[in-house]
Design an enzyme around this catalytic site. Sequence first.
Site, PDB file in Angstrom:
ATOM      1  N   TYR A   1      29.688  35.133  33.575  1.00 29.31           N
ATOM      2  CA  TYR A   1      29.429  36.561  33.427  1.00 29.31           C
ATOM      3  C   TYR A   1      30.392  37.317  34.330  1.00 29.31           C
ATOM      4  O   TYR A   1      30.557  36.957  35.507  1.00 29.31           O
ATOM      5  CB  TYR A   1      27.982  36.884  33.815  1.00 29.31           C
ATOM      6  CG  TYR A   1      27.640  38.360  33.684  1.00 29.31           C
ATOM      7  CD1 TYR A   1      27.568  38.963  32.436  1.00 29.31           C
ATOM      8  CD2 TYR A   1      27.384  39.135  34.809  1.00 29.31           C
ATOM      9  CE1 TYR A   1      27.256  40.314  32.306  1.00 29.31           C
ATOM     10  CE2 TYR A   1      27.068  40.479  34.695  1.00 29.31           C
ATOM     11  CZ  TYR A   1      27.002  41.070  33.437  1.00 29.31           C
ATOM     12  OH  TYR A   1      26.687  42.404  33.324  1.00 29.31           O
TER      13      TYR A   1
ATOM     14  N   ASP B   1      36.447  35.310  39.983  1.00 28.50           N
ATOM     15  CA  ASP B   1      35.374  36.280  40.072  1.00 28.50           C
ATOM     16  C   ASP B   1      34.396  35.773  41.131  1.00 28.50           C
ATOM     17  O   ASP B   1      33.561  34.918  40.872  1.00 28.50           O
ATOM     18  CB  ASP B   1      34.684  36.443  38.712  1.00 28.50           C
ATOM     19  CG  ASP B   1      33.540  37.463  38.768  1.00 28.50           C
ATOM     20  OD1 ASP B   1      33.129  37.847  39.881  1.00 28.50           O
ATOM     21  OD2 ASP B   1      33.063  37.851  37.689  1.00 28.50           O
TER      22      ASP B   1
ATOM     23  N   LYS C   1      28.389  42.648  45.058  1.00 31.34           N
ATOM     24  CA  LYS C   1      27.151  42.138  45.654  1.00 31.34           C
ATOM     25  C   LYS C   1      27.184  42.108  47.189  1.00 31.34           C
ATOM     26  O   LYS C   1      27.049  43.161  47.794  1.00 31.34           O
ATOM     27  CB  LYS C   1      26.800  40.803  45.009  1.00 31.34           C
ATOM     28  CG  LYS C   1      26.546  41.050  43.497  1.00 31.34           C
ATOM     29  CD  LYS C   1      25.985  39.934  42.684  1.00 31.34           C
ATOM     30  CE  LYS C   1      25.648  40.467  41.292  1.00 31.34           C
ATOM     31  NZ  LYS C   1      26.127  39.705  40.168  1.00 31.34           N
TER      32      LYS C   1
HETATM   33  C1  LIG Z   1      26.860  40.436  39.011  1.00 32.39           C
HETATM   34  C2  LIG Z   1      28.179  39.934  38.559  1.00 32.39           C
HETATM   35  C3  LIG Z   1      29.167  40.779  38.048  1.00 32.39           C
HETATM   36  C4  LIG Z   1      28.904  42.234  37.764  1.00 32.39           C
HETATM   37  O1  LIG Z   1      28.628  42.959  38.900  1.00 32.39           O
HETATM   38  P1  LIG Z   1      27.825  44.367  38.746  1.00 32.39           P
HETATM   39  O2  LIG Z   1      27.811  44.922  40.125  1.00 32.39           O
HETATM   40  O3  LIG Z   1      26.477  44.013  38.203  1.00 32.39           O
HETATM   41  O4  LIG Z   1      28.599  45.208  37.794  1.00 32.39           O
HETATM   42  C5  LIG Z   1      30.415  40.261  37.788  1.00 32.39           C
HETATM   43  N1  LIG Z   1      30.671  38.953  37.994  1.00 32.39           N
HETATM   44  C6  LIG Z   1      29.751  38.104  38.461  1.00 32.39           C
HETATM   45  C7  LIG Z   1      30.119  36.682  38.711  1.00 32.39           C
HETATM   46  C8  LIG Z   1      28.458  38.562  38.741  1.00 32.39           C
HETATM   47  O5  LIG Z   1      27.530  37.701  39.149  1.00 32.39           O
END
Ligand SMILES: *Cc1c(COP(=O)(O)O)cnc(C)c1O
Length: 428
Positions: free
Chosen positions: A143, A231, A259
Amino acid sequence: MSGTNQSWFDRARRVIPGGVDSPVRSFRSVGGTPYTVVRGEGAYVEDVEGHRYLDFVQSYGASLLGHAHPAVVQALREQAGRGTTFGAPTPGEVRLAELMTDRVPGLEQIRLVSSGTEAVMSAVRLARGATGRSRVVKFDGCYHGHSDALLVAGGSGVAQLGLPGSAGVTAGAVTDTVVAPYNEVPDLDETIAAVLVEPVAANMNLVAPRDSFLADLRAACDRVGALLIFDEVITGFRLGPAGASAHYGVAPDLWCFGKVIGGGLPVGAFGGSATLLASLAPDGPVYQAGTLSGNPLATAAGSTVLELVTLSDYDDLSARVGRFANDLRDAITGAGLYAETPRVGPLVGLYVAREPFVAPTNFTESKVIGENGLYPSFFHAMLERGVALAPGAYEILFVSMAHGDAELARAVSAAGSAAAEIAGGDGA
Ligand SMILES: *Cc1c(COP(=O)(O)O)cnc(C)c1O
């Protein structure tokens, strides 16, 4: 707080689609009514009815120290009194950028944004702008936020709701997105701008990278001149003090964060070498901007977290989670179900089943367990015992620095009792 979880959810549904501002929070895949949170403290949250839950959601990883850490609260109070957004450079954004680039080898510059979605979306634009190429490889079940081009084959809530991608995303928006199975190095060619990967997949439940997966990806990208993007929105400053790239000794060209670096406020960041980041406006031709980017409140909270957490805190957390992962698996299997609790540092996943299975190595395998129908029962049995897991089978357990041995032991004992109830319940 007056009202019940049901009355708040009913009110929410009238004015907010599905009653939630992010689909992962809905109980759609587990059934029932979400608890509405009024406060959190450390490892715990409390709902409108006064129930207290040991919280393994922790804002899906945004909280590393636990809820309402006094130092973070203090930093926010002080900054709020000085103003919350100016539209001019502030010391806070410089401080957070320094803290991050000091810790992560190879990360020379970052640009702050307001979410992980924005971070990845911008990193991909930068990669395309810098290479002059269009196509991006992503992995099935990873994701990367909800930008159009990256929603295909997404994990987390996309997986939870069983969506192939999303309505409203045009074919044109995804023609340049190539999807490959996790843990297999795809064939690349000179049309690929970037390969985007969660270095530890944590949105399809937990799937660790195979031994040489990340190094092989690095080499494959180098062969064709594609950029490698990690990511690290979950792994960054959580997996260890310098995140996944340092943990595995593989440096990407671009990093994405979110995060943890916001200390519980909305933040994201992307970065890499100064040479690459020079392609960004105002120095370069790749445009990217944000009214609230580098927001003073968010940078104050994020810097406080990064300054507070020590090397040994990370080591202690990993050790604690290591024991927890084993105990959790043993408690569930000892009670008559089957479980795997794969772990990387302080990241831990949880797969439950009625039959023996092998821990998944990609999304296809993760879905076999995720769709076996057991998670909703397990989730509710845990919630009844005062332990809040994510309401979906594709999330990991977020153990914060505030989860001590006593909290983890409580969760293990709840899991044993929950598993026994479920195993006994079907007359097996
Ligand atoms: C949560 C998440 C995102 C998106 O971040 P948001 O602050 O919710 O837009 C992107 N990549 C990873 C791996 C994530 O866990």
